[in-house]
Structures are given as C-alpha cells and as structure tokens.
Design a protein around this motif. Structure first.
Motif, PDB file in Angstrom:
ATOM      1  N   ALA A  73      45.434 -19.022 -15.171  1.00 33.52           N
ATOM      2  CA  ALA A  73      44.372 -19.741 -15.884  1.00 33.52           C
ATOM      3  C   ALA A  73      43.277 -18.819 -16.393  1.00 33.52           C
ATOM      4  CB  ALA A  73      43.739 -20.866 -15.060  1.00 33.52           C
ATOM      5  N   ALA A  74      43.181 -17.585 -15.869  1.00 34.79           N
ATOM      6  CA  ALA A  74      42.096 -16.712 -16.302  1.00 34.79           C
ATOM      7  C   ALA A  74      42.140 -16.465 -17.811  1.00 34.79           C
ATOM      8  CB  ALA A  74      42.174 -15.388 -15.552  1.00 34.79           C
ATOM      9  N   ALA A  75      43.339 -16.277 -18.370  1.00 34.95           N
ATOM     10  CA  ALA A  75      43.431 -15.924 -19.791  1.00 34.95           C
ATOM     11  C   ALA A  75      43.472 -17.155 -20.690  1.00 34.95           C
ATOM     12  CB  ALA A  75      44.670 -15.069 -20.050  1.00 34.95           C
ATOM     13  N   HIS A  76      43.451 -18.337 -20.082  1.00 37.46           N
ATOM     14  CA  HIS A  76      43.583 -19.523 -20.919  1.00 37.46           C
ATOM     15  C   HIS A  76      42.253 -20.027 -21.466  1.00 37.46           C
ATOM     16  CE1 HIS A  76      45.245 -22.992 -22.724  1.00 37.46           C
ATOM     17  NE2 HIS A  76      44.266 -23.693 -22.202  1.00 37.46           N
ATOM     18  N   ARG A  77      42.278 -20.385 -22.746  1.00 39.60           N
ATOM     19  CA  ARG A  77      41.092 -20.977 -23.364  1.00 39.60           C
ATOM     20  C   ARG A  77      41.462 -22.323 -23.971  1.00 39.60           C
ATOM     21  NH1 ARG A  77      40.846 -16.218 -23.286  1.00 39.60           N
ATOM     22  NH2 ARG A  77      39.163 -14.722 -23.161  1.00 39.60           N
ATOM     23  N   GLY A  78      40.539 -23.265 -23.911  1.00 40.70           N
ATOM     24  CA  GLY A  78      40.774 -24.548 -24.571  1.00 40.70           C
ATOM     25  C   GLY A  78      41.271 -25.616 -23.625  1.00 40.70           C
ATOM     26  N   PRO A  79      41.170 -26.886 -24.056  1.00 42.56           N
ATOM     27  CA  PRO A  79      41.487 -28.019 -23.184  1.00 42.56           C
ATOM     28  C   PRO A  79      42.963 -28.420 -23.145  1.00 42.56           C
ATOM     29  CG  PRO A  79      40.578 -28.802 -25.247  1.00 42.56           C
ATOM     30  CD  PRO A  79      40.555 -27.298 -25.326  1.00 42.56           C
ATOM     31  N   ALA A  80      43.815 -27.738 -23.942  1.00 44.97           N
ATOM     32  CA  ALA A  80      45.248 -28.042 -23.901  1.00 44.97           C
ATOM     33  C   ALA A  80      45.986 -26.761 -23.543  1.00 44.97           C
ATOM     34  CB  ALA A  80      45.731 -28.559 -25.251  1.00 44.97           C
ATOM     35  N   ALA A  81      46.962 -26.868 -22.635  1.00 47.85           N
ATOM     36  CA  ALA A  81      47.661 -25.651 -22.185  1.00 47.85           C
ATOM     37  C   ALA A  81      49.154 -25.901 -22.064  1.00 47.85           C
ATOM     38  CB  ALA A  81      47.113 -25.207 -20.828  1.00 47.85           C
ATOM     39  N   PHE A  82      49.914 -24.820 -22.172  1.00 45.52           N
ATOM     40  CA  PHE A  82      51.349 -24.860 -21.905  1.00 45.52           C
ATOM     41  C   PHE A  82      51.599 -24.421 -20.467  1.00 45.52           C
ATOM     42  CE2 PHE A  82      51.470 -23.649 -26.555  1.00 45.52           C
ATOM     43  CZ  PHE A  82      51.813 -24.913 -26.985  1.00 45.52           C
ATOM     44  N   LEU A  83      52.654 -24.945 -19.889  1.00 45.72           N
ATOM     45  CA  LEU A  83      53.010 -24.548 -18.524  1.00 45.72           C
ATOM     46  C   LEU A  83      54.542 -24.534 -18.411  1.00 45.72           C
ATOM     47  CD1 LEU A  83      51.543 -26.292 -15.303  1.00 45.72           C
ATOM     48  CD2 LEU A  83      53.472 -24.745 -15.376  1.00 45.72           C
ATOM     49  N   THR A  84      55.105 -23.355 -18.241  1.00 46.50           N
ATOM     50  CA  THR A  84      56.564 -23.263 -18.120  1.00 46.50           C
ATOM     51  C   THR A  84      57.010 -23.779 -16.759  1.00 46.50           C
ATOM     52  OG1 THR A  84      56.771 -21.425 -19.660  1.00 46.50           O
ATOM     53  CG2 THR A  84      58.527 -21.661 -18.033  1.00 46.50           C
ATOM     54  N   ALA A 117      49.007 -26.317 -12.434  1.00 41.78           N
ATOM     55  CA  ALA A 117      48.397 -27.400 -13.209  1.00 41.78           C
ATOM     56  C   ALA A 117      47.007 -27.723 -12.661  1.00 41.78           C
ATOM     57  CB  ALA A 117      49.288 -28.643 -13.179  1.00 41.78           C
ATOM     58  N   SER A 118      46.852 -27.695 -11.336  1.00 42.76           N
ATOM     59  CA  SER A 118      45.543 -27.991 -10.740  1.00 42.76           C
ATOM     60  C   SER A 118      44.531 -26.919 -11.129  1.00 42.76           C
ATOM     61  CB  SER A 118      45.639 -28.075  -9.217  1.00 42.76           C
ATOM     62  OG  SER A 118      46.606 -29.027  -8.855  1.00 42.76           O
ATOM     63  N   ALA A 119      44.965 -25.642 -11.132  1.00 45.61           N
ATOM     64  CA  ALA A 119      44.061 -24.553 -11.530  1.00 45.61           C
ATOM     65  C   ALA A 119      43.627 -24.733 -12.979  1.00 45.61           C
ATOM     66  CB  ALA A 119      44.753 -23.203 -11.341  1.00 45.61           C
ATOM     67  N   LEU A 120      44.559 -25.137 -13.822  1.00 44.55           N
ATOM     68  CA  LEU A 120      44.211 -25.362 -15.241  1.00 44.55           C
ATOM     69  C   LEU A 120      43.243 -26.534 -15.367  1.00 44.55           C
ATOM     70  CD1 LEU A 120      47.766 -24.812 -16.778  1.00 44.55           C
ATOM     71  CD2 LEU A 120      45.746 -23.443 -17.332  1.00 44.55           C
ATOM     72  N   ALA A 121      43.525 -27.627 -14.661  1.00 41.67           N
ATOM     73  CA  ALA A 121      42.658 -28.815 -14.733  1.00 41.67           C
ATOM     74  C   ALA A 121      41.252 -28.468 -14.247  1.00 41.67           C
ATOM     75  CB  ALA A 121      43.251 -29.967 -13.923  1.00 41.67           C
ATOM     76  N   ALA A 122      41.169 -27.632 -13.204  1.00 37.47           N
ATOM     77  CA  ALA A 122      39.854 -27.250 -12.660  1.00 37.47           C
ATOM     78  C   ALA A 122      39.052 -26.447 -13.691  1.00 37.47           C
ATOM     79  CB  ALA A 122      40.038 -26.442 -11.380  1.00 37.47           C
ATOM     80  N   ARG A 123      39.747 -25.795 -14.613  1.00 37.45           N
ATOM     81  CA  ARG A 123      39.054 -25.050 -15.662  1.00 37.45           C
ATOM     82  C   ARG A 123      38.834 -25.881 -16.918  1.00 37.45           C
ATOM     83  NH1 ARG A 123      39.234 -19.174 -15.016  1.00 37.45           N
ATOM     84  NH2 ARG A 123      38.689 -19.068 -17.218  1.00 37.45           N
ATOM     85  N   GLY A 124      39.055 -27.172 -16.821  1.00 38.59           N
ATOM     86  CA  GLY A 124      38.735 -28.053 -17.947  1.00 38.59           C
ATOM     87  C   GLY A 124      39.922 -28.425 -18.813  1.00 38.59           C
ATOM     88  N   VAL A 125      41.137 -28.033 -18.407  1.00 37.64           N
ATOM     89  CA  VAL A 125      42.309 -28.419 -19.198  1.00 37.64           C
ATOM     90  C   VAL A 125      42.590 -29.908 -18.998  1.00 37.64           C
ATOM     91  CG1 VAL A 125      44.825 -28.122 -19.399  1.00 37.64           C
ATOM     92  CG2 VAL A 125      43.329 -26.118 -19.294  1.00 37.64           C
ATOM     93  N   ARG A 126      42.710 -30.631 -20.096  1.00 39.19           N
ATOM     94  CA  ARG A 126      42.937 -32.085 -20.046  1.00 39.19           C
ATOM     95  C   ARG A 126      44.380 -32.447 -20.387  1.00 39.19           C
ATOM     96  NH1 ARG A 126      39.732 -31.986 -17.427  1.00 39.19           N
ATOM     97  NH2 ARG A 126      37.486 -32.108 -17.645  1.00 39.19           N
ATOM     98  N   GLU A 127      45.065 -31.525 -21.079  1.00 39.44           N
ATOM     99  CA  GLU A 127      46.426 -31.825 -21.545  1.00 39.44           C
ATOM    100  C   GLU A 127      47.351 -30.659 -21.219  1.00 39.44           C
ATOM    101  OE1 GLU A 127      47.003 -33.389 -25.583  1.00 39.44           O
ATOM    102  OE2 GLU A 127      48.509 -31.813 -25.885  1.00 39.44           O
ATOM    103  N   ILE A 128      48.480 -30.967 -20.590  1.00 40.70           N
ATOM    104  CA  ILE A 128      49.454 -29.922 -20.288  1.00 40.70           C
ATOM    105  C   ILE A 128      50.790 -30.278 -20.920  1.00 40.70           C
ATOM    106  CG2 ILE A 128      50.855 -28.930 -18.414  1.00 40.70           C
ATOM    107  CD1 ILE A 128      48.387 -28.729 -16.738  1.00 40.70           C
ATOM    108  N   THR A 129      51.385 -29.295 -21.605  1.00 38.01           N
ATOM    109  CA  THR A 129      52.736 -29.456 -22.131  1.00 38.01           C
ATOM    110  C   THR A 129      53.677 -28.645 -21.248  1.00 38.01           C
ATOM    111  OG1 THR A 129      51.881 -29.722 -24.365  1.00 38.01           O
ATOM    112  CG2 THR A 129      54.208 -29.199 -24.163  1.00 38.01           C
TER     113      THR A 129
END
Ligand code: 5AD
Ligand code: SF4
Length: 441
Positions: free
Chosen positions: A141-152, A185-197
């Motif tokens: 999650a450190a390098a991720h920016r924005g409220p939507a993220a991809f997750l393999t 996914a929880s780490a991303l959500a904690a950083r403000g991610v609202r949508e995960i693909t």
C-alpha cells in the motif's frame, strides 16, 4: 539521498499492480519513484507479450533509453514483465544497454538483483521459484495512490487457449491464501481505498487456502463475501474471467453481495463454434449465451464487457458473421477487440493465417458494432442517478472525475473534499467516452 526509480508500465492491469509492488520492494533498497525517465537512476520497463505490437514497443523504447544512458553512464535499465519472461537473455543480446531482466515470478528478488547491478554485474532471473513471491514482497500500500486499487489474487493460467502466451509467461494457475488477500485489502482500505479490483488471468478459477472454509479452500465468491466485511471498502470488482469458471456461487454473489459491482468482463473471443473449438476454448456460443442469461437473471442491470479476436487462423466470413450475431445477441456495454497476432510457441501460430487486409476489415466492422453498443449503454444512463467514486480533478475548473458502479467515467462539478468519496450524481449527458452530471444535494 534516495536513489530514483522510474517505472513504465505496458499491457494489462496486473502489470499496473506489479509495478506498484516493484516500487514498494525497491523502496527497501532506498529507491523513491519519479515521474520522468530523465530524473531516474534506474528505469524499469514492465512489459507485455500478449500481441506482437506490444512486444515490439519495448525494443523501440529501449532504443530511445540507450541514448539517455549514453549521457548518464550510471543509469541502470531493467526489463520486467512478460517480454522478460518470454525472451530472457535474448533481450540483453538485442539491446546491450539492458542491465537487468526479471520475470513476473521473481519480483521479490529485485533488491538482491539491484545489489548485483551496483557491484557492476548484470542480473537475469526468469525462474518460476518455489517460494511465495507475495509473502516476500513485504508491506503493501505504500506506493499506492488514489481511492481505487488493483489486487492480484490469482496468477497464471492452465487453459491453454491456442492463441495465448499467458500460460507460458505467467505460468501455472496459483491462488493467494485468503488471509493474505484480506490483510492486503485491509491495508489498502485503511489508506482510504474504497474500491478494489481483484486480478487474475483466470480470476474466477480462484481457489485460495482458507482454514475457515469447507475443504480448506475458498472460491472467488467466498473471497468476495469475506472482503465485503472490510469496513471502508465499498466496491469490489474482479477481472478477467473464463466462462467455464462462472460457478453457481459466483453468479449468485452478483445478486446477493451489494458491494460486488454490476459490471462483468467475460471474454468469449469468437461467436463461431468451429473457431471456438480451434481456439481450445472448451465452450460454445450457445453455452456462453445461456450463461449470460443466468448472470442477468441474478443481476438484471449488470453491464457486460468482453474480448474478441478477429482473423484467427481458419476464420471464414461465415465464422465472422457468427461473432457479429453473438455481439448483437448479448449487447455489450464495453469491449476490447483485436486482430489475431501470431505468438511464437503457441499452437495457432503454426496454422494457415488469414490475410492482414481481411483482419483489418473485419476488425473495423466489429468495432463499429461494439462502439454503437457502448454508446447505447451510456445513453441509457442519462436521466438516472448513479453512485460515483471520485478519483481525480477533471479538465474544467471545479470538476471532479470518477467511476460509476457500471464503470462509466463520470464528471461533475464537485468540491475537492469529495475526492476519494462516493457521491450521487444525476446524469445529464453522454459523450463518446464519458458521462456528465450534476451532484445530488
Ligand atoms: N492475438 C490477438 N489477441 C490476443 N489476445 C490474447 N492473445 C492474443 C493474440 N495472440 C487477446 C484476447 C484476450 C486478451 C487479453 O487479449 O482477446 O482475452
Ligand atoms: Fe489466455 Fe485467458 Fe485463454 Fe488463459 S483463458 S489461455 S489467459 S485467453
């Protein structure tokens, strides 16, 4: 001073995800990412091998970067992704400016490879290692920016469609354990991610280890239900799927899980049964249409997307007419279509090829039909109130742009405070590739 890394991403969404992971793991070697190749001490090209054109782009970019390296001899140039996997050492022979070649299964080894570069050695790794890449890639999650993220969640493919390099470049199908996915996914959500693909070459074949599930494995539907419990995470999508892995529980989830978005990318490739057979797809046009009916029964407003290949070896005008008929029958909201491209090492590459002019002409006809359908699906949104996740500033002052539940790009006048938030928008206009609307009070 931190060293500077520039990553250029080609190809699919999994490469976008992988590029973030590479930036994260190289941060442990003291790298921070920059936005231009000129500012970088190391440049990584994350490449795509799916069609010939994609692979060729890499060599022309490397030709340009060679000039940059001539002016800055300490610059390191690396090639990652599927071209790296497919061509390995050959890349360094063809372009000696390349210092590092790394296949998609070895990204966790990048810090060690980078250390070798600094010791003045070249580094090549295209193994399919035993160890778990994902658990070794470390913090997410450190390098991720924005409220939507991809997750393999799944990688590789065992289907072996006769046109496709994926089983060779990404290897055999593997699924990440549920706990690992939930943690990420929880780490991303904690950083403000609202949508995960959720990503996978065959994502709906997901079968990740899960101590809580019957038989010790969760299906993709099981994973989606678990992810839906994460606070702050509002939207879940998944891509790409194979029709044969659309299981009953997954279809059912489209009706029962409110966080699962009403959009499905379900490639069929062709509408002709003899071409589907030659492609080794193991389904027919009719079985695909029946499947679409069941998915629509579970979620009537679902928007369908697909991939098509025209000019596959042996495709006649009648076969192509079957593809047009299937597209008419389904009514896609969005789709990608390609001319068949011969890929070395795949079975279809050995067969008699269709003329380039015929391919081009068929592609134009198919794309005209698909764009009409795309426009219709968009126009049908005018007058409706939709939910939009605002992701960035728009072109006009005071405007924000985001995605609707159906993955339409939507712009509206909205306060900057709504960036990263979901808001209701009344759609007023449909432009070729986006919708415009007014924020509801
Ligand atoms: N030629 C053209 N298109 C291809 N695809 C995969 N391999 C080829 C090829 N050799 C397309 C398929 C697939 C998408 C990711 O790329 O439509 O679904
Ligand atoms: Fe390629 Fe998809 Fe077929 Fe797998 S299912 S071989 S990734 S087209």
């Amino acid at each position: 001073m931190p060293r500077k890394l520039y990553v250029k991403t080609y190809g699919c969404q999994m490469n976008v995800y992988d590029s973030e992971r590479m930036a994260e793991v190289l941060a442990t070697s003291g790298y921070e990412t920059v936005d231009t190749p000129e500012a970088a001490d190391m440049i990584l090209l994350n490449t795509c091998h799916i069609r010939e054109k994609a692979a060729e782009k890499v060599y022309s970019e490397l030709g340009r970067l060679k000039g940059l390296k001539a002016a800055k001899p300490d610059l390191k140039i690396g090639v990652a992704g599927c071209v790296a996997q497919a061509e390995g050492e050959e890349i360094m022979r063809r372009q000696p400016a390349v210092d590092l070649v790394v296949g998609p299964q070895s990204y966790h080894r990048l810090p060690a490879m980078e250390a070798r570069l600094r010791a003045g050695e070249a580094a090549l790794d295209t193994d399919f290692p035993e160890e778990d890449k994902f658990s070794r890639l470390g913090a997410r999650a450190a390098a991720h920016r924005g409220p939507a993220a991809f997750l393999t969640v799944q990688e590789g493919c065992d289907k072996f469609c006769s046109f496709c390099v994926v089983p060779y470049t990404r290897g055999a199908e593997t699924s990440r354990p549920v706990t690992q996915v939930i943690a990420e996914a929880s780490a991303l959500a904690a950083r403000g991610v609202r949508e995960i693909t959720l990503l996978g070459q065959n994502v709906n074949a997901y079968h990740g280890a899960d101590a809580d599930a019957d038989g010790g494995e969760a299906s993709l539907a099981g994973l989606v239900h678990r992810l839906a419990g994460i606070a702050g995470l509002e939207r879940i999508r998944y891509t790409t799927s194979h029709p044969n892995d659309m299981t009953d529980d997954l279809i059912e989830a489209h009706g029962s899980c409110a966080k699962l978005m009403p959009y499905l990318h379900l490639p069929v490739q062709s509408g002709s049964n003899s071409i589907l057979k030659a492609m080794n797809r193991r389904h027919t046009a009719e079985s695909y249409l029946r499947l679409i009916e069941r998915i629509r029964a579970a979620r009537p407003d679902i928007l369908l997307s697909g991939d098509f290949i025209v000019g596959f070896p042996g495709e006649t005008e009648a076969d192509f007419a079957d593809t047009l008929a299937l597209v008419e029958a389904v009514g896609y909201g969005q789709a990608y279509s390609f001319k068949y491209s011969t890929r070395p090492g795949t079975p279809a590459a050995e067969r008699a090829q269709v003329d380039e002019d015929v391919k081009a002409e068929r592609l134009a006809r198919l794309q005209a039909l698909l764009s009409r359908q795309q426009r219709q699906a968009q126009d049908a949104m005018v007058g409706k109130e939709v939910s939009v996740l605002f992701e960035r500033a728009g072109r006009l002052p005071g405007q924000l742009v985001g995605k609707s539940e159906h993955l339409h790009a939507v712009h509206a006048q909205a306060p900057a405070a709504l960036l990263g938030e979901i808001a209701r928008v009344r759609i007023g206009e449909s432009a070729p590739n986006s919708l415009g609307g007014v924020l509801e009070g």
